[in-house]
Design an enzyme around this catalytic site. Sequence first.
Site, PDB file in Angstrom:
ATOM      1  N   LYS A  67       0.825  -1.215   0.000  1.00  0.00           N
ATOM      2  CA  LYS A  67       0.000   0.000   0.000  1.00  0.00           C
ATOM      3  C   LYS A  67       0.854   1.258   0.000  1.00  0.00           C
ATOM      4  CE  LYS A  67      -4.128  -2.127   1.887  1.00  0.00           C
ATOM      5  NZ  LYS A  67      -4.957  -2.338   3.040  1.00  0.00           N
ATOM      6  N   LYS A 100      -5.401  -9.389  -5.688  1.00  0.00           N
ATOM      7  CA  LYS A 100      -6.497  -9.677  -4.755  1.00  0.00           C
ATOM      8  C   LYS A 100      -7.735  -8.849  -5.107  1.00  0.00           C
ATOM      9  CE  LYS A 100      -6.051  -7.976  -0.656  1.00  0.00           C
ATOM     10  NZ  LYS A 100      -6.777  -7.390   0.439  1.00  0.00           N
ATOM     11  N   LYS A 159     -11.963  -4.212  -1.687  1.00  0.00           N
ATOM     12  CA  LYS A 159     -13.137  -3.334  -1.627  1.00  0.00           C
ATOM     13  C   LYS A 159     -12.785  -1.916  -2.032  1.00  0.00           C
ATOM     14  CE  LYS A 159     -13.570  -3.650   3.451  1.00  0.00           C
ATOM     15  NZ  LYS A 159     -12.292  -3.515   4.044  1.00  0.00           N
TER      16      LYS A 159
HETATM   17  P1  TYM Z   1     -10.074  -5.758   5.675  1.00  0.00           P
HETATM   18  O1  TYM Z   1     -11.172  -4.826   6.058  1.00  0.00           O
HETATM   19  O2  TYM Z   1      -9.136  -5.344   4.603  1.00  0.00           O
HETATM   20  O3  TYM Z   1     -10.681  -7.138   5.256  1.00  0.00           O
HETATM   21  C1  TYM Z   1     -11.621  -7.820   6.068  1.00  0.00           C
HETATM   22  C2  TYM Z   1     -11.390  -9.322   5.991  1.00  0.00           C
HETATM   23  O4  TYM Z   1     -11.590  -9.771   4.650  1.00  0.00           O
HETATM   24  C3  TYM Z   1     -10.438 -10.523   4.229  1.00  0.00           C
HETATM   25  N1  TYM Z   1     -10.266 -10.301   2.782  1.00  0.00           N
HETATM   26  C4  TYM Z   1     -10.189 -11.287   1.883  1.00  0.00           C
HETATM   27  N2  TYM Z   1     -10.218 -12.622   2.000  1.00  0.00           N
HETATM   28  C5  TYM Z   1     -10.136 -13.352   0.858  1.00  0.00           C
HETATM   29  N3  TYM Z   1     -10.010 -12.790  -0.381  1.00  0.00           N
HETATM   30  C6  TYM Z   1      -9.954 -11.457  -0.544  1.00  0.00           C
HETATM   31  N4  TYM Z   1      -9.849 -10.929  -1.758  1.00  0.00           N
HETATM   32  C7  TYM Z   1     -10.049 -10.634   0.629  1.00  0.00           C
HETATM   33  N5  TYM Z   1     -10.051  -9.282   0.825  1.00  0.00           N
HETATM   34  C8  TYM Z   1     -10.178  -9.104   2.155  1.00  0.00           C
HETATM   35  C9  TYM Z   1      -9.289  -9.948   5.040  1.00  0.00           C
HETATM   36  O5  TYM Z   1      -8.201 -10.845   5.106  1.00  0.00           O
HETATM   37  C10 TYM Z   1      -9.952  -9.717   6.377  1.00  0.00           C
HETATM   38  O6  TYM Z   1      -9.983 -10.907   7.121  1.00  0.00           O
HETATM   39  N6  TYM Z   1      -6.791  -4.992   9.414  1.00  0.00           N
HETATM   40  C11 TYM Z   1      -7.972  -5.740   9.011  1.00  0.00           C
HETATM   41  C12 TYM Z   1      -9.159  -5.465   9.913  1.00  0.00           C
HETATM   42  C13 TYM Z   1      -8.857  -5.730  11.345  1.00  0.00           C
HETATM   43  C14 TYM Z   1      -8.832  -7.019  11.986  1.00  0.00           C
HETATM   44  C15 TYM Z   1      -8.493  -6.742  13.338  1.00  0.00           C
HETATM   45  C16 TYM Z   1      -9.077  -8.316  11.548  1.00  0.00           C
HETATM   46  C17 TYM Z   1      -8.549  -4.793  12.282  1.00  0.00           C
HETATM   47  N7  TYM Z   1      -8.313  -5.393  13.466  1.00  0.00           N
HETATM   48  C18 TYM Z   1      -8.365  -7.778  14.255  1.00  0.00           C
HETATM   49  C19 TYM Z   1      -8.951  -9.343  12.481  1.00  0.00           C
HETATM   50  C20 TYM Z   1      -8.597  -9.071  13.816  1.00  0.00           C
HETATM   51  C21 TYM Z   1      -8.361  -5.320   7.586  1.00  0.00           C
HETATM   52  O7  TYM Z   1      -7.941  -4.291   7.127  1.00  0.00           O
HETATM   53  O8  TYM Z   1      -9.253  -6.166   6.972  1.00  0.00           O
END
Ligand code: TYM
Length: 332
Positions: A116, A199, A202
């Site tokens: 990023k 990937k 969103k």
């Molecule tokens: P975020 O908001 O980017 O994504 C949320 C969850 O979706 C999963 N994900 C995917 N899995 C499979 N294929 C994809 N293309 C894909 N895109 C996203 C991510 O791996 C994630 O599980 N930092 C984290 C949010 C967070 C968090 C936490 C998660 C903050 N604190 C504590 C777990 C525990 C994030 O930015 O996820």
Amino acid sequence: MKNNEQKVMLTGVRPSGNLTLGNYLGAIKNFVTRQTKYKSYIFIADLHAITSPRDPVELRVAVNDCIAMYLACGVDPEQTIVFRQSDVLEHGIMGFIMTFQTHMGELSRMTQFKLKSQNMGKNGIDTGLFVYPPLMSADILLYNTDMVPVGLDQQQHVELTRDLAQRFNKRYGDTFNEPDVYIAPVGNKILNLQNPTEKMNKSDGPNPGTIFLMDDLKLARKKIMSAVTDSESIVRFDEENKPGISNLISILAAITDDDIAAIERRFAGRGYGDFKRAVADAVCDLLADIQAKYQQFKNPAVLNAILANGAERARVVADETLSRARVALGLK
Ligand code: TYM
């Protein structure tokens, strides 16, 4: 540190009203199917949303949309503690504490940071992007979490959390539970349909390669039918040589819980058209179900009540863990 208590599962998503099929298959579905077996927490990571500038009105709306989406995806607020990260102030303080346990080198090696920060060259790289992994560790450690279901892109951050917990416990005495990551065998990295080496994100915005859970069904079908494939015409899972078809197989397998070999057998001798139609049917059935429930849950009074109740229940545990950490550090 733990006795015979029920195991704890936790996950979070950065708020976006428009979650993707990747978010659902990589994290939310795996959470939902396990929520009765664990003491479960799911939260909206709104502090993580402000690591880069974000429109405040849009953020508030996105948080509510995101909770409605959790509920539509099957999160049961009777079973699961659903809350907004910023409602539980302990996250901020614990994030601060965990940042101080972290080495610059560790944060510089985080793949998400490297990826990023490449796009942030001109005005400098936001510190938030650099230090958000220890905030994520705080999110996890505050609730004595045993298991964190996430997609592959977040695995490294959960592993860092384990390291930080170990480091803290060694320095200051047994304080934190060390969490395990749960990565689903299939669907842990859903790829962009038009560019199946990247990937599905969103943040892509309207994109022919990204399926949003709120996509119009006709549009979603069109996106699947025009997904990039290859010229071989054999439905075979081979991520290196056939990333597009492999991605579609993963999507179908993750939605239907079929195994990959069974899907390959079912489509042996049939063309890509037939196969894509089956994937589109499965995706559209899933989206139709989520979208119907979403409308049902999009009631601000209900959502606010769920959040208020969730924050209250989360705070009790977060406060206890933070107190323990403060005592260990000599701050209390
Ligand atoms: P975020 O908001 O980017 O994504 C949320 C969850 O979706 C999963 N994900 C995917 N899995 C499979 N294929 C994809 N293309 C894909 N895109 C996203 C991510 O791996 C994630 O599980 N930092 C984290 C949010 C967070 C968090 C936490 C998660 C903050 N604190 C504590 C777990 C525990 C994030 O930015 O996820």
